[in-house]
Design a protein around this motif. Structure first.
Motif, mmCIF file in Angstrom:
data_model
loop_
_atom_site.group_PDB
_atom_site.id
_atom_site.type_symbol
_atom_site.label_atom_id
_atom_site.label_comp_id
_atom_site.label_asym_id
_atom_site.label_seq_id
_atom_site.Cartn_x
_atom_site.Cartn_y
_atom_site.Cartn_z
ATOM 1 N N ARG A 73 50.939 56.846 66.891
ATOM 2 C CA ARG A 73 52.272 56.601 66.312
ATOM 3 C C ARG A 73 53.341 57.368 67.078
ATOM 4 O O ARG A 73 54.443 56.847 67.335
ATOM 5 C CB ARG A 73 52.245 57.018 64.837
ATOM 6 C CG ARG A 73 53.551 56.904 64.081
ATOM 7 C CD ARG A 73 53.312 57.236 62.619
ATOM 8 N NE ARG A 73 54.559 57.353 61.866
ATOM 9 C CZ ARG A 73 55.233 58.484 61.700
ATOM 10 N NH1 ARG A 73 54.763 59.606 62.228
ATOM 11 N NH2 ARG A 73 56.358 58.521 61.006
ATOM 12 N N ALA A 74 53.036 58.621 67.431
ATOM 13 C CA ALA A 74 54.005 59.417 68.178
ATOM 14 C C ALA A 74 54.254 58.840 69.563
ATOM 15 O O ALA A 74 55.378 58.900 70.083
ATOM 16 C CB ALA A 74 53.517 60.863 68.286
ATOM 17 N N MET A 75 53.246 58.267 70.167
ATOM 18 C CA MET A 75 53.398 57.727 71.523
ATOM 19 C C MET A 75 54.299 56.500 71.560
ATOM 20 O O MET A 75 54.822 56.144 72.622
ATOM 21 C CB MET A 75 52.021 57.379 72.102
ATOM 22 C CG MET A 75 51.207 58.563 72.550
ATOM 23 S SD MET A 75 49.690 58.053 73.381
ATOM 24 C CE MET A 75 48.981 59.650 73.784
ATOM 25 N N THR A 76 54.488 55.857 70.435
ATOM 26 C CA THR A 76 55.392 54.693 70.420
ATOM 27 C C THR A 76 56.825 55.086 70.758
ATOM 28 O O THR A 76 57.616 54.238 71.178
ATOM 29 C CB THR A 76 55.363 53.996 69.044
ATOM 30 O OG1 THR A 76 55.794 54.916 68.022
ATOM 31 C CG2 THR A 76 53.965 53.495 68.718
ATOM 32 N N ALA A 81 51.665 51.620 73.528
ATOM 33 C CA ALA A 81 51.053 50.885 72.415
ATOM 34 C C ALA A 81 49.547 51.118 72.485
ATOM 35 O O ALA A 81 48.810 50.373 73.135
ATOM 36 C CB ALA A 81 51.388 49.400 72.502
ATOM 37 N N VAL A 82 49.095 52.172 71.839
ATOM 38 C CA VAL A 82 47.679 52.531 71.866
ATOM 39 C C VAL A 82 46.871 51.491 71.097
ATOM 40 O O VAL A 82 47.215 51.170 69.947
ATOM 41 C CB VAL A 82 47.467 53.926 71.249
ATOM 42 C CG1 VAL A 82 45.982 54.248 71.138
ATOM 43 C CG2 VAL A 82 48.183 54.985 72.077
ATOM 44 N N VAL A 87 40.035 52.543 69.149
ATOM 45 C CA VAL A 87 40.039 54.009 69.166
ATOM 46 C C VAL A 87 39.530 54.567 67.839
ATOM 47 O O VAL A 87 38.704 55.488 67.801
ATOM 48 C CB VAL A 87 41.449 54.540 69.483
ATOM 49 C CG1 VAL A 87 41.510 56.059 69.272
ATOM 50 C CG2 VAL A 87 41.837 54.206 70.913
ATOM 51 N N ALA A 88 40.015 54.004 66.719
ATOM 52 C CA ALA A 88 39.579 54.486 65.401
ATOM 53 C C ALA A 88 38.102 54.209 65.174
ATOM 54 O O ALA A 88 37.360 55.076 64.675
ATOM 55 C CB ALA A 88 40.424 53.829 64.308
ATOM 56 N N ALA A 89 37.657 53.006 65.538
ATOM 57 C CA ALA A 89 36.235 52.693 65.400
ATOM 58 C C ALA A 89 35.399 53.606 66.282
ATOM 59 O O ALA A 89 34.320 54.093 65.884
ATOM 60 C CB ALA A 89 35.991 51.223 65.757
#
Length: 292
Positions: A73-76, A81-82, A87-89
């Motif tokens: 979110r911070a990288m946005t 756009a991560v 990544v979460a999985a």
């Protein structure tokens, strides 16, 4: 008849505006809220460790997912756009693989996560895909892969004691550094990165970590006290590096905190920065000193 001369009227200059006093004093944050949240998180960790030790792996996994979400979110703010789904999985997979199958499984899970991030952008291409892939792999590494070492510490029969040692020594670095910095800090350590971090604060971190490390290794593992002092000293150095690294990331992204999830702390990543950097070191030292 001459007109009386009226003396010129002089207005007193308005006083210069004074900066509003910081309601949180030298602490720079809501200390009461920070302490309350910290105590609450500590209570949850201890209850889980003593009631269902192995279930704590899921808490680590959940923390890594939240940390990855905050970082993505911070990288946005800089146009990244991560690919958050792979990544979460991958974060969950890395934590559970490390807990169940050890270091080799952690490395394999990280490689699979990086591949999934790449494939996600191949399937869903967009301008800047290459840097999105790089940002996704970085997020999978920091915090998720590094957090996997906490799961490695949890796996042995004495994993509860290893996790308590790891968290206690690292938290003592933050507490000791914060207290010494507020009370005695005069010489900035890295003014361009973190102006409030001082060499006096670092000395406080080393001292409190050394005491906590010595106590933990003697009480939990029946090891010589000097081994705990060494552990504490190197943890203090690594935790400080982790804190500075997080400050660099936030400065580059132009943000103050990763989120406002935790009152008095900022985001979860603002509290995990030291822990995820010290996790590999703590795992290695305990693995060498105590055994697998």
């Amino acid at each position: 008849m001459s007109t009386p001369i009226t003396p010129p009227a002089y207005e007193l200059p308005e006083p210069a505006p004074q900066p509003a006093p910081n309601p949180h004093g030298r602490a720079g944050r809501d200390l009461a809220a920070a302490i309350g949240v910290g105590v609450g998180l500590g209570a949850v960790i201890l209850v889980c460790l003593f009631v269902a030790k192995d279930a704590f792996a899921w808490i680590i996994a959940a923390a890594m997912v939240v940390g990855a979400w905050e970082l993505a979110r911070a990288m946005t703010t800089r146009g990244f756009a991560v690919p958050l789904v792979p990544v979460a999985a991958g974060a969950v997979g890395m934590i559970l693989a490390a807990h169940e199958r050890g270091p080799e499984a952690l490395a394999i899970a990280f490689g699979l996560t990086a591949t999934a991030v790449l494939l996600w952008r191949v399937i869903d291409p967009r301008p800047g895909s290459a840097r999105d892939v790089a940002a996704g792999i970085f997020t999978a590494l920091y915090p998720c892969f590094l957090g996997g070492f906490a799961a490695l510490m949890l796996a042995p029969a004495d994993g509860r004691d290893r996790i308590i040692t790891f968290i206690l020594v690292t938290v003592c670095s933050d507490i000791g550094g914060y207290a010494a910095g507020v009370l005695f800090g005069k010489h900035p350590m890295a003014p361009r990165i973190s102006p409030k971090k001082s060499w006096e604060g670092f000395a406080g971190s080393v001292l409190t970590c050394a005491v906590a490390g010595a106590a933990c290794l003697v009480l939990f593992f029946d090891q010589p006290w000097w081994a705990g002092v060494v552990l504490g000293a190197v943890v203090a150095a690594c935790a400080t590096i982790g804190d500075l690294m997080e400050s660099v990331i936030k400065r580059n992204l132009g943000i103050k905190d990763m989120s406002n999830l935790l009152p008095g702390h900022g985001g979860l990543m603002d509290r995990l920065d030291s822990l995820i950097m010290t996790a590999p070191l703590c795992w290695a030292v305990l693995h060498y000193v105590v055994g697998s």
